[in-house]
Enzyme design. Sequence first.
Site, PDB file in Angstrom:
ATOM      1  N   GLN A  31      11.560 -44.104  90.774  1.00 52.37           N
ATOM      2  CA  GLN A  31      12.680 -44.065  91.700  1.00 52.37           C
ATOM      3  C   GLN A  31      13.793 -44.968  91.206  1.00 52.37           C
ATOM      4  OE1 GLN A  31      10.048 -44.911  94.948  1.00 52.37           O
ATOM      5  NE2 GLN A  31      10.929 -46.948  95.232  1.00 52.37           N
ATOM      6  N   GLY A  32      15.012 -44.459  91.378  1.00 52.01           N
ATOM      7  CA  GLY A  32      16.196 -45.204  90.979  1.00 52.01           C
ATOM      8  C   GLY A  32      17.104 -45.391  92.173  1.00 52.01           C
ATOM      9  N   TYR A  33      17.888 -46.445  92.113  1.00 54.58           N
ATOM     10  CA  TYR A  33      18.716 -46.829  93.257  1.00 54.58           C
ATOM     11  C   TYR A  33      20.194 -46.684  92.949  1.00 54.58           C
ATOM     12  CZ  TYR A  33      14.444 -48.358  95.306  1.00 54.58           C
ATOM     13  OH  TYR A  33      13.188 -48.357  95.829  1.00 54.58           O
ATOM     14  N   LEU A  34      20.906 -46.049  93.891  1.00 51.17           N
ATOM     15  CA  LEU A  34      22.357 -45.933  93.832  1.00 51.17           C
ATOM     16  C   LEU A  34      23.011 -47.015  94.669  1.00 51.17           C
ATOM     17  CD1 LEU A  34      21.523 -42.396  94.203  1.00 51.17           C
ATOM     18  CD2 LEU A  34      23.462 -42.804  92.719  1.00 51.17           C
TER      19      LEU A  34
END
Length: 156
Positions: free
Chosen positions: A27-30
């Site tokens: 998971q990546g965060y904006l």
Amino acid sequence: MAQEIERRFLLKTDAWRGLAEGEWLKQGYLSVERERTVRVRIKGEQAWLTLKSNISNVSRHEFEYPVPLADAETILAAMCPMVVEKKRHRIPLNGHIWEVDEFFGDNAGLVLAEVELGSEDETYVRPDWLGEEVTEDPRYTNSHLSQHPWPTWSKA
């Protein structure tokens, strides 16, 4: 309106191992502000965009939407410098599902357990392998870990 109520714990033993197979999550965060978090998550061939906002230390509004895998992969690669990689083990126990997350990559070595509840005051049975509760410590949120990996914390 969707709401997530969960409690988070460190683990004191490995007695949970073998109770469930794990699934790889990336998971990546904006956005990683305490008031609002926006992430993209990939699990196998599925992907979601998730928006969360803080209600309390235990509760958050949570909205999750499926997105095409190719879109999620592009978002992760092009827009998410903050990434968390983990293997999630879902363990049914005493009427609840415990999610044990084994972290890899920048957070290798960290293992946390979470339980989702129907209300902030819902009772639950603590498995023997649980250690200290860290629900109210924001350092143990995935969004914080994406910016400040656990091995870099001062252990003093």
